[in-house]
Design a protein around this motif. Structure first.
Motif, PDB file in Angstrom:
ATOM      1  N   LEU A  25      37.356  -4.923  76.545  1.00 33.00           N
ATOM      2  CA  LEU A  25      38.704  -4.355  76.672  1.00 33.00           C
ATOM      3  C   LEU A  25      39.734  -5.448  76.871  1.00 33.00           C
ATOM      4  O   LEU A  25      40.840  -5.380  76.323  1.00 33.00           O
ATOM      5  N   ASP A  26      39.391  -6.461  77.653  1.00 35.14           N
ATOM      6  CA  ASP A  26      40.316  -7.569  77.862  1.00 35.14           C
ATOM      7  C   ASP A  26      40.585  -8.313  76.559  1.00 35.14           C
ATOM      8  O   ASP A  26      41.717  -8.713  76.286  1.00 35.14           O
ATOM      9  N   ASN A  27      39.551  -8.480  75.730  1.00 35.88           N
ATOM     10  CA  ASN A  27      39.748  -9.139  74.435  1.00 35.88           C
ATOM     11  C   ASN A  27      40.690  -8.336  73.546  1.00 35.88           C
ATOM     12  O   ASN A  27      41.533  -8.909  72.847  1.00 35.88           O
ATOM     13  N   ILE A  28      40.564  -7.017  73.568  1.00 34.59           N
ATOM     14  CA  ILE A  28      41.472  -6.169  72.788  1.00 34.59           C
ATOM     15  C   ILE A  28      42.893  -6.307  73.311  1.00 34.59           C
ATOM     16  O   ILE A  28      43.845  -6.443  72.538  1.00 34.59           O
ATOM     17  N   ASP A  29      43.024  -6.287  74.630  1.00 38.95           N
ATOM     18  CA  ASP A  29      44.338  -6.424  75.243  1.00 38.95           C
ATOM     19  C   ASP A  29      44.962  -7.785  74.911  1.00 38.95           C
ATOM     20  O   ASP A  29      46.146  -7.878  74.600  1.00 38.95           O
ATOM     21  N   GLN A  30      44.147  -8.838  74.955  1.00 36.23           N
ATOM     22  CA  GLN A  30      44.649 -10.166  74.599  1.00 36.23           C
ATOM     23  C   GLN A  30      45.077 -10.223  73.138  1.00 36.23           C
ATOM     24  O   GLN A  30      46.087 -10.837  72.803  1.00 36.23           O
ATOM     25  N   ARG A  31      44.319  -9.570  72.276  1.00 37.52           N
ATOM     26  CA  ARG A  31      44.684  -9.528  70.853  1.00 37.52           C
ATOM     27  C   ARG A  31      46.028  -8.830  70.677  1.00 37.52           C
ATOM     28  O   ARG A  31      46.886  -9.267  69.910  1.00 37.52           O
ATOM     29  N   LEU A  32      46.221  -7.731  71.408  1.00 31.79           N
ATOM     30  CA  LEU A  32      47.493  -7.018  71.354  1.00 31.79           C
ATOM     31  C   LEU A  32      48.631  -7.917  71.836  1.00 31.79           C
ATOM     32  O   LEU A  32      49.705  -7.952  71.224  1.00 31.79           O
ATOM     33  N   LEU A  33      48.398  -8.640  72.919  1.00 33.45           N
ATOM     34  CA  LEU A  33      49.425  -9.551  73.424  1.00 33.45           C
ATOM     35  C   LEU A  33      49.774 -10.618  72.388  1.00 33.45           C
ATOM     36  O   LEU A  33      50.946 -10.961  72.214  1.00 33.45           O
ATOM     37  N   MET A  34      48.758 -11.140  71.720  1.00 31.61           N
ATOM     38  CA  MET A  34      49.003 -12.150  70.694  1.00 31.61           C
ATOM     39  C   MET A  34      49.774 -11.555  69.518  1.00 31.61           C
ATOM     40  O   MET A  34      50.699 -12.172  68.999  1.00 31.61           O
ATOM     41  N   ASP A  35      49.403 -10.358  69.107  1.00 33.25           N
ATOM     42  CA  ASP A  35      50.056  -9.721  67.963  1.00 33.25           C
ATOM     43  C   ASP A  35      51.506  -9.368  68.252  1.00 33.25           C
ATOM     44  O   ASP A  35      52.336  -9.348  67.340  1.00 33.25           O
ATOM     45  N   THR A  36      51.811  -9.065  69.499  1.00 31.95           N
ATOM     46  CA  THR A  36      53.186  -8.698  69.851  1.00 31.95           C
ATOM     47  C   THR A  36      54.019  -9.910  70.268  1.00 31.95           C
ATOM     48  O   THR A  36      55.205  -9.774  70.531  1.00 31.95           O
ATOM     49  N   GLY A  37      53.376 -11.078  70.350  1.00 32.94           N
ATOM     50  CA  GLY A  37      54.104 -12.268  70.770  1.00 32.94           C
ATOM     51  C   GLY A  37      54.292 -12.344  72.278  1.00 32.94           C
ATOM     52  O   GLY A  37      55.113 -13.107  72.769  1.00 32.94           O
ATOM     53  N   SER A  38      53.525 -11.568  73.017  1.00 28.33           N
ATOM     54  CA  SER A  38      53.653 -11.546  74.474  1.00 28.33           C
ATOM     55  C   SER A  38      52.641 -12.440  75.171  1.00 28.33           C
ATOM     56  O   SER A  38      52.614 -12.470  76.398  1.00 28.33           O
ATOM     57  N   GLY A  39      51.801 -13.132  74.402  1.00 29.93           N
ATOM     58  CA  GLY A  39      50.843 -14.040  75.025  1.00 29.93           C
ATOM     59  C   GLY A  39      51.587 -15.144  75.736  1.00 29.93           C
ATOM     60  O   GLY A  39      52.718 -15.475  75.391  1.00 29.93           O
ATOM     61  N   PHE A  40      50.979 -15.726  76.744  1.00 34.73           N
ATOM     62  CA  PHE A  40      51.679 -16.767  77.483  1.00 34.73           C
ATOM     63  C   PHE A  40      51.372 -18.131  76.901  1.00 34.73           C
ATOM     64  O   PHE A  40      50.341 -18.348  76.284  1.00 34.73           O
ATOM     65  N   ALA A  41      52.299 -19.055  77.114  1.00 37.11           N
ATOM     66  CA  ALA A  41      52.189 -20.379  76.535  1.00 37.11           C
ATOM     67  C   ALA A  41      51.253 -21.253  77.353  1.00 37.11           C
ATOM     68  O   ALA A  41      51.274 -21.238  78.576  1.00 37.11           O
ATOM     69  N   ILE A  42      50.431 -22.008  76.635  1.00 33.09           N
ATOM     70  CA  ILE A  42      49.569 -22.997  77.255  1.00 33.09           C
ATOM     71  C   ILE A  42      49.893 -24.318  76.578  1.00 33.09           C
ATOM     72  O   ILE A  42      49.988 -24.398  75.364  1.00 33.09           O
ATOM     73  N   GLY A  43      50.075 -25.355  77.346  1.00 33.10           N
ATOM     74  CA  GLY A  43      50.390 -26.661  76.780  1.00 33.10           C
ATOM     75  C   GLY A  43      51.879 -26.891  76.737  1.00 33.10           C
ATOM     76  O   GLY A  43      52.663 -26.253  77.430  1.00 33.10           O
ATOM     77  N   ASP A  44      52.303 -27.840  75.891  1.00 34.19           N
ATOM     78  CA  ASP A  44      53.707 -28.228  75.852  1.00 34.19           C
ATOM     79  C   ASP A  44      54.536 -27.382  74.889  1.00 34.19           C
ATOM     80  O   ASP A  44      55.737 -27.561  74.785  1.00 34.19           O
ATOM     81  N   GLY A  45      53.918 -26.454  74.184  1.00 30.81           N
ATOM     82  CA  GLY A  45      54.649 -25.572  73.282  1.00 30.81           C
ATOM     83  C   GLY A  45      54.885 -26.159  71.904  1.00 30.81           C
ATOM     84  O   GLY A  45      55.523 -25.527  71.075  1.00 30.81           O
ATOM     85  N   GLY A  46      54.380 -27.364  71.643  1.00 32.42           N
ATOM     86  CA  GLY A  46      54.582 -27.997  70.359  1.00 32.42           C
ATOM     87  C   GLY A  46      53.945 -27.244  69.206  1.00 32.42           C
ATOM     88  O   GLY A  46      54.413 -27.312  68.078  1.00 32.42           O
ATOM     89  N   ASP A  47      52.886 -26.491  69.485  1.00 35.24           N
ATOM     90  CA  ASP A  47      52.212 -25.733  68.445  1.00 35.24           C
ATOM     91  C   ASP A  47      52.361 -24.236  68.688  1.00 35.24           C
ATOM     92  O   ASP A  47      51.512 -23.444  68.312  1.00 35.24           O
ATOM     93  N   THR A  48      53.436 -23.838  69.297  1.00 28.70           N
ATOM     94  CA  THR A  48      53.810 -22.499  69.748  1.00 28.70           C
ATOM     95  C   THR A  48      52.999 -22.081  70.969  1.00 28.70           C
ATOM     96  O   THR A  48      53.455 -21.266  71.737  1.00 28.70           O
ATOM     97  N   GLY A  49      51.800 -22.636  71.173  1.00 28.58           N
ATOM     98  CA  GLY A  49      51.059 -22.524  72.406  1.00 28.58           C
ATOM     99  C   GLY A  49      50.683 -21.162  72.910  1.00 28.58           C
ATOM    100  O   GLY A  49      50.422 -21.000  74.079  1.00 28.58           O
TER     101      GLY A  49
END
Length: 137
Positions: free
Chosen positions: A108-132
């Motif tokens: 379920l968490d993987n599905i939720d994470q996929r939804l976050l990624m698809d909606t652009g709501s995932g959080f940034a990791i790193g310096d943001g140079g690769d959208t992160g």
């Protein structure tokens, strides 16, 4: 500095053990909780979590953050998780073993994470140079 008398220590230890004794007695004693109290609680947690994921999918689709095909795919995966949880619970007399429970929640968490990624709501990791935007975990 005040010293503790044996009477004070006895009363304090008695008061400290009363709640534990009541919990021990209500659970049927032993190291195990009362099975009747645990009946279906993990399944209920999974179904509630899946309901939240389904609501998020519906909201994202209505808000035009994801397309219809992506919503159908995420909904289908969520339905598969629900069916798995119900099957496991049925095979185990209404209970879900801890390993199955963790696996279902991870799916379920993987599905939720996929939804976050698809909606652009995932959080940034790193310096943001690769959208992160990456799923956590």
């Amino acid at each position: 500095m005040r010293s503790f008398t044996p009477k004070t220590i006895f009363i304090a230890s008695l008061l400290a053990t009363l709640p534990l004794g009541a919990a021990y007695a209500s659970s049927g004693g032993g190291d195990y909780p009362n099975p009747a109290a645990m009946q279906g609680s993990r399944l209920s947690a999974v179904l509630n979590q899946a309901g939240g994921v389904r609501d998020a999918i519906t909201d994202a689709h209505r808000g035009r953050e994801i397309g219809a095909s992506e919503a159908r795919m995420l909904e289908s995966r969520t339905g598969g998780v629900i069916r798995t949880a119900e099957r496991v619970a049925a095979e185990n007399h209404g209970r879900m073993p801890a390993t199955s429970y963790k696996q279902v929640l991870r799916r379920l968490d993987n599905i939720d994470q996929r939804l976050l990624m698809d909606t652009g709501s995932g959080f940034a990791i790193g310096d943001g140079g690769d959208t992160g935007h990456y799923p956590s975990g």
